[in-house]
Design an enzyme around this catalytic site. Structure first.
Site, PDB file in Angstrom:
ATOM      1  N   SER A   3      -1.569  35.300  10.041  1.00 41.07           N
ATOM      2  CA  SER A   3      -2.499  34.330   9.453  1.00 41.07           C
ATOM      3  C   SER A   3      -3.624  35.086   8.762  1.00 41.07           C
ATOM      4  O   SER A   3      -3.680  36.321   8.822  1.00 41.07           O
ATOM      5  CB  SER A   3      -3.075  33.428  10.542  1.00 41.07           C
ATOM      6  OG  SER A   3      -3.989  34.181  11.315  1.00 41.07           O
ATOM      7  N   LYS A   4      -4.512  34.315   8.153  1.00 37.29           N
ATOM      8  CA  LYS A   4      -5.616  34.913   7.380  1.00 37.29           C
ATOM      9  C   LYS A   4      -6.398  35.965   8.160  1.00 37.29           C
ATOM     10  O   LYS A   4      -6.879  36.925   7.592  1.00 37.29           O
ATOM     11  CB  LYS A   4      -6.580  33.803   6.946  1.00 37.29           C
ATOM     12  CG  LYS A   4      -6.098  33.079   5.719  1.00 37.29           C
ATOM     13  CD  LYS A   4      -7.285  32.498   4.948  1.00 37.29           C
ATOM     14  CE  LYS A   4      -6.815  31.791   3.717  1.00 37.29           C
ATOM     15  NZ  LYS A   4      -6.450  30.387   3.956  1.00 37.29           N
ATOM     16  N   ARG A   5      -6.497  35.737   9.479  1.00 33.44           N
ATOM     17  CA  ARG A   5      -7.333  36.697  10.214  1.00 33.44           C
ATOM     18  C   ARG A   5      -6.674  38.083  10.314  1.00 33.44           C
ATOM     19  O   ARG A   5      -7.299  39.041  10.730  1.00 33.44           O
ATOM     20  CB  ARG A   5      -7.731  36.160  11.587  1.00 33.44           C
ATOM     21  CG  ARG A   5      -6.593  35.943  12.500  1.00 33.44           C
ATOM     22  CD  ARG A   5      -6.987  35.162  13.734  1.00 33.44           C
ATOM     23  NE  ARG A   5      -5.815  35.018  14.566  1.00 33.44           N
ATOM     24  CZ  ARG A   5      -5.364  35.961  15.365  1.00 33.44           C
ATOM     25  NH1 ARG A   5      -6.008  37.098  15.483  1.00 33.44           N
ATOM     26  NH2 ARG A   5      -4.266  35.780  16.064  1.00 33.44           N
TER      27      ARG A   5
END
Ligand code: GLU
Length: 468
Positions: free
Chosen positions: A251-253
């Site tokens: 994911s984005k993180r």
């Protein structure tokens, strides 16, 4: 039966590498079997869907080389390929199910549903709809609807066993009684994902659904809808998700996850599809890992897709990027150098330097360095340096350095006749030609620059004041 597969993105954000791998597996499977790859835009979430996202997804897929055979902009007889343009077909199917008692109107407000959820949670039960509106008799339901009460349509979920014969995971069994009567049409008339997907997979003649295994729980619902309508559902392959280094779904993180971010970071489309194809799928042993899309599609077989989640590894992707950079044809390399002019200098420079550097960005910088005339003020030539440069200038007749071998020849013959060391000579020549003491061999530089340009640079260097 000819193979028809689909990629069905929702235009609610930019294309994520996980989605790309789903698209890629579908594309490879279609190409391998001479089938069709269909692009369906699932834009029934009116709040979150945006035409700009749709346009960006199409552009990203094209950039990756994953062209579709049917889609919003390519007609193929099973369209429209945008769900927002298929609303009448969903309503007609819902009407059909309502007429057969396989669906019913639900008048529960969002607040009432939330209260139900809480009640069930408090009793330690799974938080799902308890089917209370199933009991509303037809006359009562019609009266409430006539009086303008908002109502969704729910599917009567059969309670029997549903087995998903998954080509990657094997048989996965579900019990209909564990699943609730899910909404098929919302109160505003828009279809739910499970309903629209099941209808469209049938209407578009999809033979196999390849998607992320986060959708496995939806599959029994889609199968139940297809069966309720008298259809044979397609086959399914649920592919394990891509995880980050920490084991959580990517994911984005974890950093850059969208195609756009990879593109901006200088990742080549050839490298991204190659890397993603091998993330969770392995070609037959002994096959070279670096491959183009058409070879990958010949090699691709779904039963070599791993059942375990794949780990995204930026370093391995960078390795694929280097490998593909070295193999890119000149026209692709030149396009990467824009707005630099694609002249003979750039052409020769990219041919050599693409084998030396790690990324398109580094290539651009290295080519720009060669293109830039060295600033004469930065040179401090000794009298000995001047003598070697003069000798080199004399040796550079037009066409004398048409190949790197010829250039090496020229240099060798000058070195033979000069008193100083070869190293000093090369140092002075490189400084005069590109203004830097390090870099490519002088013979290569001469070939890249060509006689005329090299002579101009030598003349400028010789015009500079003599150093100490
Ligand atoms: N629109 C769904 C998604 O983007 C498609 C899932 C499917 O392939 O059925 O997740």
């Amino acid at each position: 039966m000819s193979v028809r597969v689909r990629f069905a993105p929702s235009p609610t954000g930019s294309l994520h590498v996980g989605n790309v791998r789903t698209a890629l597996f579908n594309w490879l499977h279609a190409r391998k079997h001479g089938g069709r790859f269909i692009l369906r835009i699932e834009d029934t979430d009116r709040e979150r869907s945006r035409p700009e996202w749709e346009a960006a997804i199409l552009e990203d897929l094209k950039w990756l080389g994953l062209q579709w055979d049917e889609g919003p902009d390519v007609s193929g007889g099973a369209g429209p390929y945008r769900q927002s343009e298929r609303l009448p077909s969903y309503r007609a199917a819902a009407d059909g199910l309502l007429g057969k008692g396989m669906a019913y109107f639900c008048f529960c407000s969002p607040q009432a549903l939330e209260a139900q959820r809480q009640e069930r949670l408090a009793l330690g039960l799974p938080p799902r709809y308890d089917g209370r509106c199933r009991a509303i008799v037809a006359e009562e339901s019609a009266r409430r609807r006539r009086s303008g009460e908002a109502a969704a349509v729910r599917f009567v979920m059969p309670s029997d066993r549903i087995v998903v014969h998954d080509l990657v995971k094997g048989d996965v069994e579900f019990l209909g009684s564990d699943l609730d009567d899910f909404v098929i049409l919302r109160a505003d008339g828009s279809p739910s994902y499970n309903f629209a997907a099941a209808l469209d997979d049938h209407a578009m003649g999809i033979t196999l659904v390849i998607r992320g295994d986060d959708h496995l729980a939806n599959t029994p619902r889609q199968i139940a809808v297809a069966r309720a309508l008298g259809w044979e559902p397609p086959s399914y392959s649920h592919v394990p998700l891509i995880h980050g280094a920490d084991g959580a779904p990517l994911s984005k993180r974890h950093g850059a996850v969208s195609v756009a971010e990879h593109r901006a970071a200088g990742i080549l489309p050839e490298a991204l599809v190659n890397y993603l194809a091998l993330l969770g799928w392995s070609p037959p042993s002994g096959t070279d890992e670096v491959q183009d899309l058409s070879t990958l599609s010949r090699l691709f077989v779904l039963d070599r897709v791993s059942r375990a989640p794949a780990r995204y590894d930026a370093e391995r992707l960078a390795w694929f990027n280097r490998q593909h950079l070295r193999r890119l044809p000149t026209d692709r390399l030149l396009a990467l150098m824009e707005p630099m002019p694609p002249d003979d200098l750039t052409q020769r420079a990219v041919k050599v330097l693409s084998k030396e550097v790690d990324s398109p960005g580094a290539l651009k910088r290295a080519v720009a360095e060669i293109r830039a005339e060295p600033r004469p003020g930065s040179l401090r030539l000794t009298a000995a340096d001047r003598r070697v440069l003069e000798a080199l200038d004399k040796a550079l007749a037009p066409g004398a350095v048409g190949t790197a071998d010829e250039a090496r020849h020229v240099l060798d013959s000058i070195c033979r006749d000069l008193p100083g060391s070869k190293r000093e000579f090369m140092h002075a020549a490189r400084l005069a030609l590109v203004g830097s003491p390090q870099g490519l061999p002088v013979a290569t530089l001469l070939w890249i620059l060509g006689s005329e340009r090299a002579q101009r640079r030598l003349a400028r260097a010789l015009a500079a004041p003599v150093g100490s």
